[in-house]
Design an enzyme around this catalytic site. Structure first.
Site, PDB file in Angstrom:
ATOM      1  N   ARG A 566       0.858  -1.084  -0.048  1.00  0.00           N
ATOM      2  CA  ARG A 566      -0.076  -0.073   0.002  1.00  0.00           C
ATOM      3  C   ARG A 566       0.789   1.177   0.184  1.00  0.00           C
ATOM      4  NH1 ARG A 566      -5.512  -0.905  -0.689  1.00  0.00           N
ATOM      5  NH2 ARG A 566      -5.682   1.130   0.197  1.00  0.00           N
ATOM      6  N   VAL A 567       0.193   2.436  -0.680  1.00  0.00           N
ATOM      7  CA  VAL A 567       1.113   3.685  -0.728  1.00  0.00           C
ATOM      8  C   VAL A 567       0.298   4.532   0.258  1.00  0.00           C
ATOM      9  CG1 VAL A 567       2.405   3.133  -2.958  1.00  0.00           C
ATOM     10  CG2 VAL A 567       0.093   4.293  -2.742  1.00  0.00           C
ATOM     11  N   ASP A 568      -0.820   4.155   0.813  1.00  0.00           N
ATOM     12  CA  ASP A 568      -1.633   4.966   1.713  1.00  0.00           C
ATOM     13  C   ASP A 568      -1.419   4.673   2.755  1.00  0.00           C
ATOM     14  OD1 ASP A 568      -3.055   2.900   1.721  1.00  0.00           O
ATOM     15  OD2 ASP A 568      -4.839   3.429   0.581  1.00  0.00           O
ATOM     16  N   ASP A 569      -2.309   5.347   3.826  1.00  0.00           N
ATOM     17  CA  ASP A 569      -2.284   5.113   5.234  1.00  0.00           C
ATOM     18  C   ASP A 569      -3.090   3.804   5.828  1.00  0.00           C
ATOM     19  OD1 ASP A 569      -0.483   7.165   5.693  1.00  0.00           O
ATOM     20  OD2 ASP A 569      -2.125   8.572   5.786  1.00  0.00           O
TER      21      ASP A 569
END
Ligand code: PRX
Length: 698
Positions: A566-569
């Protein structure tokens, strides 16, 4: 349309590879490559399917894949109509097979498939299979927590059980479009409940039975079900979990907030708890066994539009509030069934076992719907995969002669640690295809799974997809391609993945970037329940024109896709998706916690672990008791699976002058890359970083 092909980078690469003879290279060559040798680069490892496997596969060669893929992209309407024609439609869909707008700049995001088509998912899963003559085939082999405790249901028996529940639901007033929350462990009653809802057009929302009362209450208050279906307790491994107590607490919370619920159907799970010991609210609580079996075993189907809602499933995002992902009926049906068939090379003689819980999307699409739509025999397992010992999975494989086994990398890694003897003690000769889902599978776990579990004869389908996508998006098709350990390989038919840079520009060829999808597919989610704006903002605004997956991805020189996380939180713990904001908001609800910042950190078994930086309120001192109490707060608010692995006391958090927490720095500290902290001069107070480093091992 030929231009689509020419400009599609992926196709150019795979076309150049397609000169490989199908099944090229004997297995012995594979083993030489994959056992123990450390080669320069993972992308150069090719694991070929055996010729025997390829010859019998639905997609026997790269060429066949390329042809079918090209057709699915050139003519999605024709391709998917053909796939859909294998199902029962009371009325065929309208002239337009699909309609889509994925470009926020052009207006409202909208996806529709087979609109105007009238069908029913339960009918297609059960009645249609029975009418085809397979009514006496086993639909479900159920295996309880305790070895030796099991049961079976044929398609006919399953239909009868589903109809009884469907009739009861109608009796208590559940109608088409009403929500029903299901909070059950992996009893047969869980898929039965899902199917009963879809039979009458009710919208189920299954909540994983590891979620806490508070999380359950939050979901109940959001979708306002007519009925909650649960059981009194369940044994999992050596523990007993009192689910009804959790439901009671959730319903009390929901009632306090002005959402009282009238009916709670409770299955008496006798092996875990007798009804006499179960707390009971007269008037609201009803024993399943007292009412459901009294209902008729046939129930008329509620015919619904392909675009009528089928289910809601809450998932985590980058804010604290879970998102109600909404899936509709027709496209979901066609897509889950088709992906199941091709990605597992499913044949009617297979026995299939997916270890996922129906509380997650994997259990929806590939425990319940995908297999039943194919008339498959599936194993449903109630227990824990390491109980009574680490050999349990292979014991079950031998017992039911499982031929397709689908699980998560976290389980593979944990079993790998226990040693080969737990595996080799069992025959496993029935196995022919293995599957992986939930997180990237690291090459060493891939090799162990391939060599030890599958004895180097079973292709591994490493299926990349999401709650939002409903079905597999990037996945190997067993027998079609040489595999690369750790790569999910190529897109499924009809799926057009693209990799974009920070500015949203598509990057061609060998590259890394953000994974997006540029056109719709039948099982795409249609909205977030009650919040279409959030749907558009979260998924379609970062890179206008595309669906943004939230994942990073690399495409190698041969066109293979490698998911990088994942590149988000959002963090992925044992294949469970957890929003850092959810854990943070649970932590700060503790009276002694002033502030919290949560990051993911590499974890040997779970893939990622939860690492929490916690600032305490003025004058409170750190203590072991406080650490435990903070962890307990998260368990109570979200569920045990979200408990932080590490609490790092933080006198202050690294923030920019505008007050934004610099997670990049926290991630480096959490993973002990202390000499790679980068530029800290933009921090409001750079000295907090030194303080944090001092407390690293406290
Ligand atoms: O990061 C990807 C990871 O799991 C995320 C989706 O989580 P969820 O909606 O809970 O669905 C899990 C089951 C489909 C993705 O954004 N993920 C899932 N499968 C893979 C994966 N990452 C790499 N490889 C996979 N096979």
């Amino acid at each position: 349309s030929t231009t689509t092909l020419k400009t599609s980078d992926h196709l150019r690469h795979v076309e150049s590879m397609s000169t490989l003879p199908s099944g090229a290279g004997p297995i012995s060559r594979l083993n030489a490559v994959i056992l123990g040798e450390s080669l320069a680069s993972e992308e150069d490892h090719l694991v070929f399917p055996s010729e025997a496997f390829s010859m019998q596969a639905h997609v026997p060669s790269p060429q066949k894949y390329l042809e079918t893929y090209a057709r699915s992209i050139e003519d999605p309407a024709g391709f998917w109509s053909e796939m859909a024609s294998g199902f029962f439609w009371k009325e065929r869909w309208g002239p337009q097979v699909y309609a889509e707008n994925l470009d926020i700049r052009k207006g409202k995001i909208n996806i529709e498939w087979f609109k105007g088509g009238i069908t029913n998912l339960c009918y297609n899963c059960l009645d249609r299979i029975i009418e085809s003559g397979d009514g006496d085939k086993i639909a479900i082999f159920w295996e309880g927590n305790e070895p030796g405790f099991d049961g079976t249901l044929t398609y006919k028996q399953l239909l009868a059980r589903v109809c009884q529940l469907a009739n009861w639901l109608k009796d208590v007033g559940v109608r088409k479009g009403d929500a029903v929350v299901i909070y059950l462990p992996m009893l047969m009653e869980l898929p039965i409940s899902m199917l009963a809802c879809s039979r009458i057009g009710a919208v189920h929302s299954v909540v994983f039975a590891g979620f806490s009362a508070e999380s359950l209450a939050q979901r109940i208050m959001d979708c306002k079900p007519k009925v909650v279906i649960t059981c009194n307790a369940v044994r999992r491994g050596s523990k007993i979990i009192y689910l009804k107590d959790i439901v009671d607490a959730a319903l009390a919370e929901s009632a306090r907030n002005g959402n009282p619920l009238d009916v709670c159907l409770t299955y008496e799970n006798e092996s875990a708890m007798k009804r006499e010991s179960t707390k009971w609210q007269e008037g609201r609580d009803i024993w399943w066994q007292d009412v459901v079996p009294k209902h008729p075993t046939t129930c008329a189907v509620e015919w619904v539009d392909a675009e009528d809602p089928l289910f809601l499933l809450y998932t985590s995002g980058s804010t604290g509030k879970p998102k109600g992902v909404l899936h509709t009926t027709g496209g979901y049906m066609v897509y889950t069934a088709t992906t199941f068939k091709y990605a597992f090379d499913y044949k009617p003689s297979d026995v299939y076992w997916c270890t996922a819980d129906c509380g997650w999307i994997t259990g929806h699409s590939y425990v319940t719907y995908g297999p039943l739509l194919n008339g498959a025999t599936a194993v449903v397992f109630e227990g824990a995969p390491n109980y009574p010992d680490a050999g349990r999975c292979w014991d079950i494989v031998d017992k039911f002669k499982v031929s397709i086994f689908y699980t998560a990398p976290t389980l593979v890694r944990s079993l790998m640690r226990e040693g080969d003897q737990y595996v080799t003690r069992y025959s496993r000769k029935s196995l022919r295809v293995l599957g992986s889902v939930g997180e990237p599978i690291n090459p060493s776990a891939w090799r162990w799974y391939f060599n030890v579990v599958g004895e180097s004869r079973c292709p591994i389908s490493d299926t990349w997809w999401q709650t939002e996508t409903g079905g597999f998006m990037i996945t190997p098709l067993p027998g079609a391609w040489p595999q690369k350990p750790g790569s999910a390989t190529f897109p499924f038919f009809g799926v057009q993945p693209v990799i974009v840079d920070e500015k949203g520009a598509e990057i061609e060829g060998e590259c890394s970037g953000y994974l997006c999808v540029k056109s719709s597919w039948p099982s795409a989610f249609r909205t977030l329940y009650g919040d279409h704006e959030r749907y558009e903002a979260t998924y379609f605004s970062a890179f206008p024109g595309y669906y943004f997956t939230g994942d990073g991805c690399t495409r190698d020189k041969d066109g293979y896709y490698w998911l990088t996380g994942r590149v988000d939180d959002v963090i992925n713990v044992s294949g469970h998706r957890i929003g850092t904001a959810e854990v943070e908001s649970a932590l700060v609800s503790h009276p002694q916690c002033a502030e919290a910042a949560v990051v993911g950190v590499e974890h040997e078994v779970k893939g990622q672990g939860i690492y929490a930086f916690v600032t305490l309120v003025e004058s409170v001192l750190y203590s072991e008791d406080l650490r435990r109490s903070l962890i307990l707060t998260v368990r109570n608010q979200i569920g045990a699976f979200a408990a932080p692995d590490k609490i790092h006391w933080a006198p202050g958090l690294p923030k920019t002058r505008s007050g934004k927490i610099m997670r990049r720095i926290l991630r480096k500290i959490a993973s002990r890359q202390l000499d790679e902290l980068g530029d800290t001069s933009t921090l409001a107070d750079p000295s907090v970083v030194d303080e944090l480093i001092k407390l690293v091992d406290c």
